[in-house]
Design a protein around this motif. Sequence first.
Motif, PDB file in Angstrom:
ATOM      1  N   UNK A 236       0.794  -1.062  -0.101  1.00  0.00           N
ATOM      2  CA  UNK A 236      -0.104   0.114   0.016  1.00  0.00           C
ATOM      3  C   UNK A 236       0.672   1.233   0.143  1.00  0.00           C
ATOM      4  N   UNK A 237       2.019   1.145   0.591  1.00  0.00           N
ATOM      5  CA  UNK A 237       2.874   2.545   0.566  1.00  0.00           C
ATOM      6  C   UNK A 237       3.501   2.731  -0.797  1.00  0.00           C
ATOM      7  N   UNK A 238       3.708   1.583  -1.646  1.00  0.00           N
ATOM      8  CA  UNK A 238       3.955   1.920  -3.045  1.00  0.00           C
ATOM      9  C   UNK A 238       2.875   2.600  -3.969  1.00  0.00           C
ATOM     10  N   UNK A 239       1.756   1.989  -3.726  1.00  0.00           N
ATOM     11  CA  UNK A 239       0.401   2.539  -4.275  1.00  0.00           C
ATOM     12  C   UNK A 239       0.124   4.027  -3.940  1.00  0.00           C
ATOM     13  N   UNK A 240       0.422   4.229  -2.443  1.00  0.00           N
ATOM     14  CA  UNK A 240       0.253   5.600  -2.093  1.00  0.00           C
ATOM     15  C   UNK A 240       1.275   6.396  -2.792  1.00  0.00           C
ATOM     16  N   UNK A 241       2.579   6.022  -3.073  1.00  0.00           N
ATOM     17  CA  UNK A 241       3.422   6.887  -3.485  1.00  0.00           C
ATOM     18  C   UNK A 241       3.098   7.252  -4.983  1.00  0.00           C
ATOM     19  N   UNK A 242       2.638   5.980  -5.757  1.00  0.00           N
ATOM     20  CA  UNK A 242       2.167   6.307  -7.168  1.00  0.00           C
ATOM     21  C   UNK A 242       0.759   7.299  -7.214  1.00  0.00           C
ATOM     22  N   UNK A 243      -0.114   7.084  -6.093  1.00  0.00           N
ATOM     23  CA  UNK A 243      -1.252   7.915  -6.288  1.00  0.00           C
ATOM     24  C   UNK A 243      -0.926   9.387  -6.282  1.00  0.00           C
ATOM     25  N   UNK A 244       0.302   9.869  -5.560  1.00  0.00           N
ATOM     26  CA  UNK A 244       0.632  11.246  -5.325  1.00  0.00           C
ATOM     27  C   UNK A 244       1.353  11.747  -6.377  1.00  0.00           C
ATOM     28  N   UNK A 245       1.961  10.819  -7.337  1.00  0.00           N
ATOM     29  CA  UNK A 245       2.657  11.101  -8.365  1.00  0.00           C
ATOM     30  C   UNK A 245       1.999  11.369  -9.731  1.00  0.00           C
ATOM     31  N   UNK A 246       2.505  11.829 -10.929  1.00  0.00           N
ATOM     32  CA  UNK A 246       1.983  12.074 -12.011  1.00  0.00           C
ATOM     33  C   UNK A 246       1.864  10.638 -12.882  1.00  0.00           C
ATOM     34  N   UNK A 247       2.838   9.938 -12.387  1.00  0.00           N
ATOM     35  CA  UNK A 247       2.907   8.419 -13.008  1.00  0.00           C
ATOM     36  C   UNK A 247       2.213   7.465 -12.353  1.00  0.00           C
ATOM     37  N   UNK A 248       0.950   7.394 -12.440  1.00  0.00           N
ATOM     38  CA  UNK A 248      -0.099   6.746 -11.688  1.00  0.00           C
ATOM     39  C   UNK A 248      -0.466   5.335 -12.587  1.00  0.00           C
ATOM     40  N   UNK A 249       0.103   4.064 -12.429  1.00  0.00           N
ATOM     41  CA  UNK A 249      -0.331   3.080 -13.252  1.00  0.00           C
ATOM     42  C   UNK A 249      -1.770   2.596 -12.930  1.00  0.00           C
ATOM     43  N   UNK A 250      -2.368   2.782 -11.872  1.00  0.00           N
ATOM     44  CA  UNK A 250      -3.984   2.219 -11.760  1.00  0.00           C
ATOM     45  C   UNK A 250      -4.783   2.754 -12.952  1.00  0.00           C
ATOM     46  N   UNK A 251      -4.763   3.913 -13.221  1.00  0.00           N
ATOM     47  CA  UNK A 251      -5.815   4.353 -14.537  1.00  0.00           C
ATOM     48  C   UNK A 251      -5.407   3.596 -15.504  1.00  0.00           C
ATOM     49  N   UNK A 252      -4.172   3.495 -16.115  1.00  0.00           N
ATOM     50  CA  UNK A 252      -3.613   2.643 -17.175  1.00  0.00           C
ATOM     51  C   UNK A 252      -4.128   1.390 -17.136  1.00  0.00           C
ATOM     52  N   UNK A 253      -4.010   0.651 -16.012  1.00  0.00           N
ATOM     53  CA  UNK A 253      -4.499  -0.771 -16.133  1.00  0.00           C
ATOM     54  C   UNK A 253      -6.035  -0.971 -15.971  1.00  0.00           C
TER      55      UNK A 253
END
Length: 165
Positions: A2-19
Amino acid sequence: MPAIMGMFAKSRFNPAPGAVDFWNEFRKPNPYRWPILAVSALPLAVIFYWLSTETVYKTPERPRVTYITTFDPERTDNEIIQSNLENQELKELREQAEADLAARKREIYKALGAGIGMDVEEIERRAEEERAAEAAAEEARRAEMFGRPPSGESGAETSSESTAP
């Protein structure tokens, strides 16, 4: 995780919407989705196959040194000296036999050359010069290897050069 996902959620490069977008497009009934997936997976499959067939050699084990055990370890110095003298005598006999064979070959070639009209004395003189040059080169190589001056450098060469025509 979850810490990694939290890091991606705050950055410009979030892979979740792409997936999520990929999954929505892939679920649609498209006749080309499986061939496209297969072609897309092919480079990765080729790379994995290539890596799985790579040959890796392990480092060889260190060699085990076996010392000469054919001699009696209780030999005296006199026995060692006597053995060395016998071996030196055998070596000199072999060298003499080789020299005799070489001289015999030269005589045969001289007779053959004289029979067909060659100047065998001139050929023999040149061959002797070549043999002397090879012996001098070998002596110089050995002297250099052992770090000492060659034996013929003292002044013998200058006297032979002054008498040469």
